[in-house]
Design a protein around this motif. Structure first.
Motif, PDB file in Angstrom:
ATOM      1  N   THR A   8       0.840  -1.211   0.000  1.00  0.00           N
ATOM      2  CA  THR A   8       0.000   0.000   0.000  1.00  0.00           C
ATOM      3  C   THR A   8       0.868   1.250   0.000  1.00  0.00           C
ATOM      4  OG1 THR A   8      -0.403  -0.700   2.275  1.00  0.00           O
ATOM      5  CG2 THR A   8      -2.340  -0.189   0.978  1.00  0.00           C
ATOM      6  N   PHE A   9       1.921   1.247   0.775  1.00  0.00           N
ATOM      7  CA  PHE A   9       2.774   2.444   0.819  1.00  0.00           C
ATOM      8  C   PHE A   9       3.449   2.688  -0.526  1.00  0.00           C
ATOM      9  CE2 PHE A   9       2.925   2.037   5.585  1.00  0.00           C
ATOM     10  CZ  PHE A   9       2.282   3.233   5.812  1.00  0.00           C
ATOM     11  N   ILE A  10       4.021   1.628  -1.079  1.00  0.00           N
ATOM     12  CA  ILE A  10       4.758   1.801  -2.333  1.00  0.00           C
ATOM     13  C   ILE A  10       3.810   2.215  -3.460  1.00  0.00           C
ATOM     14  CG2 ILE A  10       6.061   0.540  -4.107  1.00  0.00           C
ATOM     15  CD1 ILE A  10       7.800   1.086  -1.738  1.00  0.00           C
ATOM     16  N   GLY A  11       2.599   1.641  -3.447  1.00  0.00           N
ATOM     17  CA  GLY A  11       1.673   1.938  -4.536  1.00  0.00           C
ATOM     18  C   GLY A  11       0.841   3.186  -4.297  1.00  0.00           C
ATOM     19  N   ASN A  12       1.031   3.847  -3.165  1.00  0.00           N
ATOM     20  CA  ASN A  12       0.125   4.906  -2.742  1.00  0.00           C
ATOM     21  C   ASN A  12       0.130   6.115  -3.664  1.00  0.00           C
ATOM     22  OD1 ASN A  12      -1.798   5.694  -0.840  1.00  0.00           O
ATOM     23  ND2 ASN A  12      -0.328   7.081   0.113  1.00  0.00           N
ATOM     24  N   ASN A  13       1.333   6.415  -4.163  1.00  0.00           N
ATOM     25  CA  ASN A  13       1.456   7.516  -5.106  1.00  0.00           C
ATOM     26  C   ASN A  13       0.878   8.829  -4.573  1.00  0.00           C
ATOM     27  OD1 ASN A  13       2.565   8.277  -7.456  1.00  0.00           O
ATOM     28  ND2 ASN A  13       0.725   7.930  -8.699  1.00  0.00           N
ATOM     29  N   GLY A  14       1.124   9.101  -3.318  1.00  0.00           N
ATOM     30  CA  GLY A  14       0.635  10.325  -2.686  1.00  0.00           C
ATOM     31  C   GLY A  14       1.452  11.533  -3.102  1.00  0.00           C
ATOM     32  N   VAL A  15       1.330  12.601  -2.328  1.00  0.00           N
ATOM     33  CA  VAL A  15       1.984  13.840  -2.743  1.00  0.00           C
ATOM     34  C   VAL A  15       2.931  14.409  -1.701  1.00  0.00           C
ATOM     35  CG1 VAL A  15       0.234  14.600  -4.376  1.00  0.00           C
ATOM     36  CG2 VAL A  15      -0.102  15.036  -1.953  1.00  0.00           C
ATOM     37  N   LYS A  16       2.910  13.848  -0.492  1.00  0.00           N
ATOM     38  CA  LYS A  16       3.748  14.458   0.555  1.00  0.00           C
ATOM     39  C   LYS A  16       4.698  13.449   1.173  1.00  0.00           C
ATOM     40  CE  LYS A  16       0.547  18.114   1.660  1.00  0.00           C
ATOM     41  NZ  LYS A  16      -0.898  17.977   1.895  1.00  0.00           N
ATOM     42  N   SER A  17       5.855  13.964   1.591  1.00  0.00           N
ATOM     43  CA  SER A  17       6.879  13.076   2.138  1.00  0.00           C
ATOM     44  C   SER A  17       6.486  12.564   3.522  1.00  0.00           C
ATOM     45  CB  SER A  17       8.194  13.838   2.247  1.00  0.00           C
ATOM     46  OG  SER A  17       8.103  14.767   3.305  1.00  0.00           O
ATOM     47  N   VAL A  18       7.127  11.500   3.926  1.00  0.00           N
ATOM     48  CA  VAL A  18       6.876  10.941   5.254  1.00  0.00           C
ATOM     49  C   VAL A  18       7.200  11.974   6.332  1.00  0.00           C
ATOM     50  CG1 VAL A  18       7.445   9.090   6.852  1.00  0.00           C
ATOM     51  CG2 VAL A  18       7.478   8.646   4.396  1.00  0.00           C
ATOM     52  N   ASP A  19       8.302  12.692   6.139  1.00  0.00           N
ATOM     53  CA  ASP A  19       8.708  13.681   7.142  1.00  0.00           C
ATOM     54  C   ASP A  19       7.660  14.774   7.345  1.00  0.00           C
ATOM     55  OD1 ASP A  19      10.961  12.598   8.099  1.00  0.00           O
ATOM     56  OD2 ASP A  19      12.371  13.931   7.067  1.00  0.00           O
ATOM     57  N   TYR A  20       6.985  15.124   6.261  1.00  0.00           N
ATOM     58  CA  TYR A  20       5.930  16.123   6.382  1.00  0.00           C
ATOM     59  C   TYR A  20       4.925  15.691   7.454  1.00  0.00           C
ATOM     60  CZ  TYR A  20       1.561  18.530   5.247  1.00  0.00           C
ATOM     61  OH  TYR A  20       0.392  19.230   5.341  1.00  0.00           O
ATOM     62  N   PHE A  21       4.557  14.434   7.409  1.00  0.00           N
ATOM     63  CA  PHE A  21       3.574  13.937   8.377  1.00  0.00           C
ATOM     64  C   PHE A  21       4.194  13.751   9.763  1.00  0.00           C
ATOM     65  CE2 PHE A  21       1.939  12.672   4.265  1.00  0.00           C
ATOM     66  CZ  PHE A  21       0.652  13.173   4.336  1.00  0.00           C
ATOM     67  N   HIS A  22       5.429  13.302   9.750  1.00  0.00           N
ATOM     68  CA  HIS A  22       6.090  13.078  11.038  1.00  0.00           C
ATOM     69  C   HIS A  22       6.222  14.403  11.806  1.00  0.00           C
ATOM     70  CE1 HIS A  22       9.541  10.790  13.284  1.00  0.00           C
ATOM     71  NE2 HIS A  22       8.564  11.115  14.073  1.00  0.00           N
ATOM     72  N   LYS A  23       6.563  15.450  11.087  1.00  0.00           N
ATOM     73  CA  LYS A  23       6.686  16.765  11.737  1.00  0.00           C
ATOM     74  C   LYS A  23       5.338  17.232  12.273  1.00  0.00           C
ATOM     75  CE  LYS A  23      10.753  18.390   9.314  1.00  0.00           C
ATOM     76  NZ  LYS A  23      11.367  19.274   8.340  1.00  0.00           N
ATOM     77  N   LYS A  24       4.313  16.996  11.480  1.00  0.00           N
ATOM     78  CA  LYS A  24       2.970  17.390  11.914  1.00  0.00           C
ATOM     79  C   LYS A  24       2.569  16.632  13.178  1.00  0.00           C
ATOM     80  CE  LYS A  24      -0.873  18.734   9.254  1.00  0.00           C
ATOM     81  NZ  LYS A  24      -1.771  18.639   8.097  1.00  0.00           N
ATOM     82  N   LEU A  25       2.849  15.352  13.153  1.00  0.00           N
ATOM     83  CA  LEU A  25       2.570  14.517  14.327  1.00  0.00           C
ATOM     84  C   LEU A  25       3.301  15.087  15.549  1.00  0.00           C
ATOM     85  CD1 LEU A  25       1.699  11.852  15.774  1.00  0.00           C
ATOM     86  CD2 LEU A  25       3.763  10.790  14.854  1.00  0.00           C
ATOM     87  N   GLY A  26       4.577  15.390  15.340  1.00  0.00           N
ATOM     88  CA  GLY A  26       5.387  15.902  16.435  1.00  0.00           C
ATOM     89  C   GLY A  26       4.811  17.172  17.035  1.00  0.00           C
ATOM     90  N   LEU A  27       4.357  18.061  16.177  1.00  0.00           N
ATOM     91  CA  LEU A  27       3.811  19.330  16.683  1.00  0.00           C
ATOM     92  C   LEU A  27       2.547  19.130  17.512  1.00  0.00           C
ATOM     93  CD1 LEU A  27       4.227  22.068  13.956  1.00  0.00           C
ATOM     94  CD2 LEU A  27       5.256  21.936  16.238  1.00  0.00           C
ATOM     95  N   ILE A  28       1.676  18.280  17.014  1.00  0.00           N
ATOM     96  CA  ILE A  28       0.447  18.011  17.773  1.00  0.00           C
ATOM     97  C   ILE A  28       0.822  17.445  19.144  1.00  0.00           C
ATOM     98  CG2 ILE A  28      -1.691  16.657  17.895  1.00  0.00           C
ATOM     99  CD1 ILE A  28      -1.660  16.546  14.812  1.00  0.00           C
ATOM    100  N   MET A  29       1.723  16.492  19.133  1.00  0.00           N
ATOM    101  CA  MET A  29       2.088  15.829  20.391  1.00  0.00           C
ATOM    102  C   MET A  29       2.761  16.806  21.354  1.00  0.00           C
ATOM    103  SD  MET A  29       0.879  12.811  20.046  1.00  0.00           S
ATOM    104  CE  MET A  29       1.519  12.012  21.510  1.00  0.00           C
ATOM    105  N   TRP A  30       3.684  17.610  20.828  1.00  0.00           N
ATOM    106  CA  TRP A  30       4.440  18.517  21.698  1.00  0.00           C
ATOM    107  C   TRP A  30       3.520  19.584  22.296  1.00  0.00           C
ATOM    108  CZ3 TRP A  30       8.497  18.681  24.596  1.00  0.00           C
ATOM    109  CH2 TRP A  30       9.097  19.899  24.959  1.00  0.00           C
TER     110      TRP A  30
END
Ligand code: SF4
Ligand code: FES
Lengths: 254, 670
Positions: free
Chosen positions: B520-542
C-alpha cells in the motif's frame, strides 16, 4: 544563534546497488541555514528530491550526536568533512561558504563495499571484534567486587580514551592503504591496559590481526592520516601499543 | 483483574526475588541448544540478553535495524549508571535506591520490580568491570561516583560523558563473543515488522532485510522485544533518528497490553531548537547540573534584551537573576528531578523570561561561572597557592571544568557556535525517554505468552518519572540478571516442543499482513513526504500531549491525530521500491505506528485525571503549581488492550499498585 542562509552546489555519489556502477550527480540546494547540521542539509536535499519525485539519496546515520558511529560521508576529500574532531552528523553548515561546491562520496575501501549511494557495508569491523575484542567472562552475579582490583587512574583513563572509538571507519577511509590499524589498535589497547584484559592478551591480538588481514584491509605505513581524521581523537600510540602486543604474542605463541 | 496477573511473588520485599529465583524452573544445559530465542534490538537490554542467553547455551537470533549492534541508541546515554554500592560511605543502600526510584517515579511503579532492580544494581557494576568497561576512577585506583538528580547520595558510576557508550560496547563485546562462537546469529540491517503467534504463544517474527527488501520468517520458542522507547512520536527528541515503536506496537496489536503510554520524560537540559529544518535535539548530560546553576533574568525586559543580542547575560547583576530551582526547591536545588526541573523551565519561559532567540523564545541559562570560581580556588589551594589572583582562579576553574565535562562542552560549542566556558549555556527541555511501554508481569513477560519485553520498551520500573542514570541500570538488569532466569522458567515447558516450523499458516498470515502493508505504501502515489507527516505529528504531540496537558487540548489532539492518520494513509508518497534499501519506506512504516501510538498516548493522558511525574495535567496542580496526584483513584497502571483497527475501541485495564513497604507520600523536593 544568529541564523544565516546559504546556497550550495552538491556533487553526490549515486549508485543504485552493489552490482551497478555509480557516478557523481549534481544538485543545487538553496536557503540552507548555517545552523543546520550537514545531515540536516542532506534531509533538506532529500525533501526537495522527493517533492520533485526523484529518488532521495541513501546515507547512513542514526544518533546524530557523534556517538553511534553510523554516519560516514567523505566530504570534499575528507572523511567526516572539513571540521576537526567531529563526525559528519556534528559538522555544521556554518563551515561552508555561500555558493560553495561540496563533493559528497561514500567511504572507499575494498573492505567496505558500497550498498547504495553513500551507504557502505562495515560489517568487517564487527567480525574483527568477534574474533577477539572481548573478555571471556560469562554473565553471573558472582564476579568479584568491582573495587576488588584497583586500577591506576592513568591506565583507566588511557583505556577509556582508546575505548572511545565509535567504529565509524573514517580511519580506513582516509588511509591510502585502507588500513584498519587505528580501529583495531584502539580495541586491543583498551584491553591491554586493563588487568581484566591481560589474561587473553596473546590470543586476542593474534586473532584480531588475522581477521583484519582476512577482511582485506591494507597495511599500515605510518602516514598518520587516520589519526588526523578520527573524530574521536584516537591516538597513533594505540597502533604502536598493538604492534608491541603483537610482537609479544608472536614470541610467546611460538 | 484476571487479565492482568502481575505474578508478584509473596514474601518480604527484600526476599521476594531471592526466593522466587530459587524456585523457578530450569532448563538443563543439554536441552538448551534445542531451544531457539529471538531478541529484537541490541541496545543495553537486547545485547545483554542475547549475550547471556547465548552463554547459557540457547540458540539465539538477534536483530537490529542499524548496520551493527553497537549503534543502538543506548550508546548515546551520557551521564551514568546507578548502583547501590555505597562505595562513598554516604549511607546508600539497596533500600535507599529502591526508595528513591519509587519516590522519583511519583509512586506509580511496582514495588517488587523496583526492589529487584536495586538488588541487582551492584552486580551490574561488577559484571561490567569484569568485561573491561573503563569506568572513571579516583587516584587511588578505585571507582569514582557522582550525584544525579533526585538523590542525596553519590551512587552514579560513569565514564566521562560517555557512560552509555562504554556500557553498550561492553555488552556488544559479550554479544560479539557469542556471535564468534556461533551461539548467537546476528541479523544487522533487519527490522521486525510483525510477530507470529501459534496457539496463542509467540513463535516467531517477520522481519524485513533492509538491504534486499526481502521479507523473512524467523521461528523461535520465545521472542524478546528490546526495541527501546517511543520518544520519536514527538519528531524532535533526543532519540536517534531510527528509534521507533514498531516492534512494540506490532506486538500490542497482536495482544500485548500497552501500559502508561502517557508517561514521557522531558529532559531539562537539552540544547534549544534552532530552526525548522532541525531533525533532532541534543542532550547535555544532567551531570552538568552538579556544577551549573540554572537561571533566567528576573525582569522580562532583560530577557528581551538578551534575546535581541543587546545584553550580555554576564552583565546581569546577581540580584536581577532568578535561580528558580534553587529558589523553589532549596534542598535539591539544581538537582531537582527531571520532570520538576523541566516544568519549572517551561513556567519561566511561559512568563516571557525565556532567553533563546528562536521562534518560541524557549531557553534558560545553565551557568558555570560560580563553579569556575569555587573549583578554581580549591585547585589553587591544593597547589599550595593561598593567594591566587582572579585570573589564576578562573584559569584553574576552567581547567577543572574541562577535565570533568570537556567532551560535553566541545559538543555544545560545535552545535551552537558559542563557548560555554565564557558565556552560560542555553538549555531547554526536550523529549528524552518514555516510561510507558509494553505491559509486563514480574517475569518481564507481556500478555502474549512467550513474548518478553525488556529495557525502555517495557513499562516496568520507573513509574511516572525516571531518575537520571536509571535507564542504563534497568536495561542491563533486565538483560543480564532478570530475563535469563524468568525466560528459562517459561522455556522449561518447551523442551519437548521441537523445532518451530516457519511453514505454519500463522507465518503465512503474518507475512501477508506485512507484504500488503508495504505494497500500500509503495503503490500509494501520494503527494507528501513521510517527514511532512512526522513533523505534523510531532507538533500536535508537543503542543497538546507534551509538558502540560489539559482536557481540551487532549480532546483536540485525539481529533487531529485521527485526521492526520487518514491524511497520511491517503497522501503519503514513498519513492523507490520494496525490494531494495529504501529508507523512506522504513520511515513510513515507523511513522504509521507512531501516529497510532500518539492517539493512545492522548487517550491515556485524558483518562488520567491527576498529575504525576512526567504527566502534568494543568487542571491538577496545587497553589504553587506542583503536581497533584490522586492516589485514591489513580494508583494504578493503565494497560490498554487492542481491539481492532479503531483505536477508540482500545480497552483500559487497571493494575492496582499496592505499596506494602513504602509509605506513599506527597513527593517533596523542597
Ligand atoms: S579509530 Fe577513529 S576513525 Fe577509526 S573507527 Fe574508531 S573512531 Fe572511527
Ligand atoms: S549519526 Fe551517530 S555518529 Fe553520526
Amino acid at each position: 544563534m544568529a541564523s544565516k542562509y546559504i546556497n550550495v552546489n552538491l556533487k553526490v555519489w549515486r549508485q543504485k546497488n552493489a552490482n551497478t556502477k555509480g557516478k557523481m550527480e549534481t544538485y543545487k540546494l538553496d536557503t540552507v541555514s548555517t545552523d543546520s547540521s550537514f545531515l540536516e542539509m542532506m534531509d533538506q536535499l532529500n525533501e526537495q528530491l522527493i517533492n520533485e519525485r526523484q529518488e532521495p539519496i541513501a546515507f547512513d546515520h542514526d544518533c546524530r550526536e557523534g556517538i553511534c558511529g553510523m554516519c560516514s560521508l567523505y566530504i570534499n576529500g575528507r572523511a567526516h568533512g572539513p571540521d576537526n574532531a567531529v563526525t559528519t552528523c556534528q559538522l555544521h553548515m556554518r563551515k561552508f561558504d555561500d555558493g560553495a561546491t561540496i563533493y559528497i562520496e561514500p567511504w572507499r575501501s575494498k573492505a567496505f563495499p558500497v550498498i547504495k549511494d553513500l551507504v557502505v557495508d562495515r560489517s568487517a569491523f564487527d567480525r574483527i571484534q568477534q574474533a577477539g575484542g572481548f573478555v571471556s567472562v560469562n554473565t553471573s552475579g558472582n564476579t568479584i567486587d568491582a573495587n576488588a582490583t584497583p586500577i591506576p587512574k592513568a591506565d583507566a583513563d588511557k583505556a577509556f580514551e582508546a575505548a572511545a572509538c565509535i567504529g565509524c571507519g573514517a580511519c580506513v577511509a582516509s588511509c591510502k592503504n585502507s588500513s584498519a590499524m587505528l580501529f583495531v589498535g584502539a580495541k586491543v589497547s583498551q584491553y591491554a591496559l586493563l588487568p581484566q584484559g591481560k589474561v587473553e592478551a596473546t590470543n586476542r591480538v593474534l586473532n584480531m590481526v588475522r581477521q583484519m588481514e582476512e577482511e582485506g584491509f591494507g597495511n599500515c605505513t605510518n602516514t598518520g592520516a587516520c589519526e588526523v581524521e578520527c573524530p574521536k581523537g584516537i591516538s597513533l600510540e594505540n597502533i604502536a601499543r598493538m604492534n608491541r602486543e603483537f610482537m609479544k604474542a608472536m614470541i610467546t605463541a611460538e | 483483574m484476571s487479565k492482568l496477573d502481575s505474578k508478584i511473588p509473596e514474601g518480604h520485599i527484600s526476599q521476594k526475588w531471592t526466593d522466587y529465583k530459587d524456585h523457578l524452573k530450569l532448563v538443563a544445559p543439554n536441552n538448551r541448544p534445542k531451544i531457539d530465542i529471538i531478541v529484537v534490538g541490541t541496545g543495553l537490554a537486547g545485547s545483554s540478553a542475547a549475550a547471556s542467553l547465548g552463554e547459557m547455551g540457547y540458540n539465539v537470533k538477534a536483530f537490529c535495524f542499524q548496520d551493527s549492534p553497537r549503534r543502538a541508541h543506548s550508546i548515546a546515554a551520557q551521564g551514568g549508571i546507578n548502583a547501590a554500592k555505597n562505595y562513598q560511605n554516604d549511607g546508600d543502600s539497596i533500600f535507599r535506591l529502591f526508595y528513591d526510584t519509587i519516590k522519583g517515579g511519583d509512586y506509580r511503579a511496582r514495588e517488587a520490580n523496583v526492589h529487584r532492580l536495586a538488588e541487582v544494581s551492584g552486580n551490574i557494576i561488577d559484571q561490567c568491570v569484569a568485561q573491561g568497561v573503563p569506568f572513571a576512577r579516583e587516584y587511588g585506583g578505585l571507582l569514582d561516583n557522582r550525584s544525579f538528580g533526585g538523590t542525596q547520595v553519590q551512587r552514579t558510576f560513569y565514564a566521562a560523558g560517555q557512560t552509555g557508550q562504554q556500557l553498550l560496547l561492553g555488552a556488544y563485546s559479550a554479544l560479539s563473543r557469542q556471535i564468534g562462537l556461533g551461539r548467537v546469529k546476528m541479523y544487522n540491517r533487519h527490522e521486525m515488522l510483525d510477530i507470529v503467534k501459534i496457539d496463542g504463544k509467540a513463535r516467531g517474527i517477520i522481519a524485513r532485510n533492509l538491504v534486499t527488501g526481502e521479507i523473512e520468517r524467523h521461528a523461535a520458542h520465545a521472542v524478546v522485544i528490546a526495541s527501546g522507547g517511543y520518544g520519536n512520536v514527538y519528531f524532535l527528541s533526543t532519540n536517534a533518528m531510527g528509534s521507533n515503536v514498531t516492534a512494540a506496537w506490532k506486538i500490542h496489536k497482536q495482544g500485548a497490553f500497552f501500559a502508561n503510554p502517557c508517561y514521557v520524560q522531558i529532559h531539562p537540559t537539552c540544547i534549544p531548537v534552532h530552526g525548522t529544518n532541525q531533525a533532532k535535539l541534543t542532550l547535555m548530560s544532567e551531570s552538568l547540573r552538579n556544577s551549573g546553576r540554572i537561571w533566567v533574568p528576573k525582569k522580562k525586559e532583560d530577557a528581551e534584551a538578551v534575546r535581541a543580542g543587546k545584553l550580555n547575560p554576564a552583565e546581569i547583576a546577581e540580584d536581577d537573576r532568578d535561580y528558580y530551582l534553587e529558589r523553589k526547591y532549596p534542598s535539591f536545588g539544581n538537582l531537582a528531578p527531571r520532570d520538576i526541573s523541566s516544568r519549572a523551565a517551561k513556567e519561566v519561559c511561559d512568563e516571557g523570561r525565556g532567553i533563546e532567540s528562536n521562534d518560541t523564545n524557549e531557553g534558560v541559562f545553565l551557568d558555570f561561572s560560580s563553579e569556575i570560581q569555587n573549583k578554581g580556588k580549591q585547585a589553587a589551594y591544593a597547589k599550595g597557592n593561598h593567594n591566587p589572583t582572579p585570573e589564576e582562579i578562573t584559569a584553574l576553574g576552567k581547567q577543572w571544568l574541562k577535565e570533568k565535562y570537556g567532551n560535553l562542552f566541545t559538543m555544545y560549542q560545535k552545535i551552537t557556535d558559542e563557548n560555554p566556558y565564557e558565556t552560560p549555556m542555553k538549555i531547554y527541555p526536550a523529549v528524552h525517554y518514555t516510561m510507558g511501554g509494553v505491559w509486563v508481569d514480574y517475569n518481564l513477560q507481556s500478555s502474549i505468552p512467550g513474548c518478553f519485553v525488556t529495557g525502555e520498551a517495557n513499562f516496568s520500573d520507573h513509574g511516572a518519572n525516571r531518575l537520571g542514570a536509571s535507564a542504563l541500570m534497568q536495561g542491563l538488569a533486565d538483560g543480564y540478571f532478570v530475563l535469563p532466569y524468568t525466560i528459562s522458567n517459561y522455556l522449561a515447558d518447551e523442551i519437548r516442543t521441537g523445532k518451530i516450523s516457519t511453514d505454519a499458516p500463522e507465518f503465512n498470515e503474518a507475512e501477508t499482513r506485512v507484504k500488503e502493508l508495504i505494497a500500500t505504501f509503495i503503490g500509494n502515489n501520494g503527494v507528501k513526504s513521510v517527514d511532512y507527516f512526522h513533523k505534523k505529528l510531532g507538533l500536535i504531540m508537543w503542543n497538546k500531549v507534551g509538558m502540560g496537558r489539559n482536557e481540551k487540548g487532549l480532546n483536540e489532539a485525539i481529533a487531529e491525530l485521527a485526521e492526520l492518520k487518514a491524511e497520511f494513509n491517503k497522501d503519503v508518497y514513498v519513492p523507490g521500491s520494496a525490494d531494495e534499501l529504501n529508507p523512506q519506506l522504513e520511515k513510513a512504516l515507523r511513522v504509521a505506528d507512531l501516529i497510532e501510538l500518539g492517539q493512545l498516548m492522548a487517550m491515556d493522558a485524558l483518562q488520567r485525571n491527576e498529575s504525576c511525574g512526567g504527566h502534568f495535567r494543568e487542571e491538577y496542580q496545587d497553589a504553587e503549581g506542583e503536581t497533584l496526584r490522586d492516589d485514591k483513584n489513580f494508583s494504578f497502571v493503565s494497560a490498554w488492550e487492542h481491539k481492532g483497527e479503531n483505536i477508540n475501541d482500545e480497552v483500559l485495564h487497571k493494575e492496582e499498585l499496592k505499596y506494602e513497604f513504602i509509605k506513599i507520600a506527597a513527593r517533596n523536593y523542597k
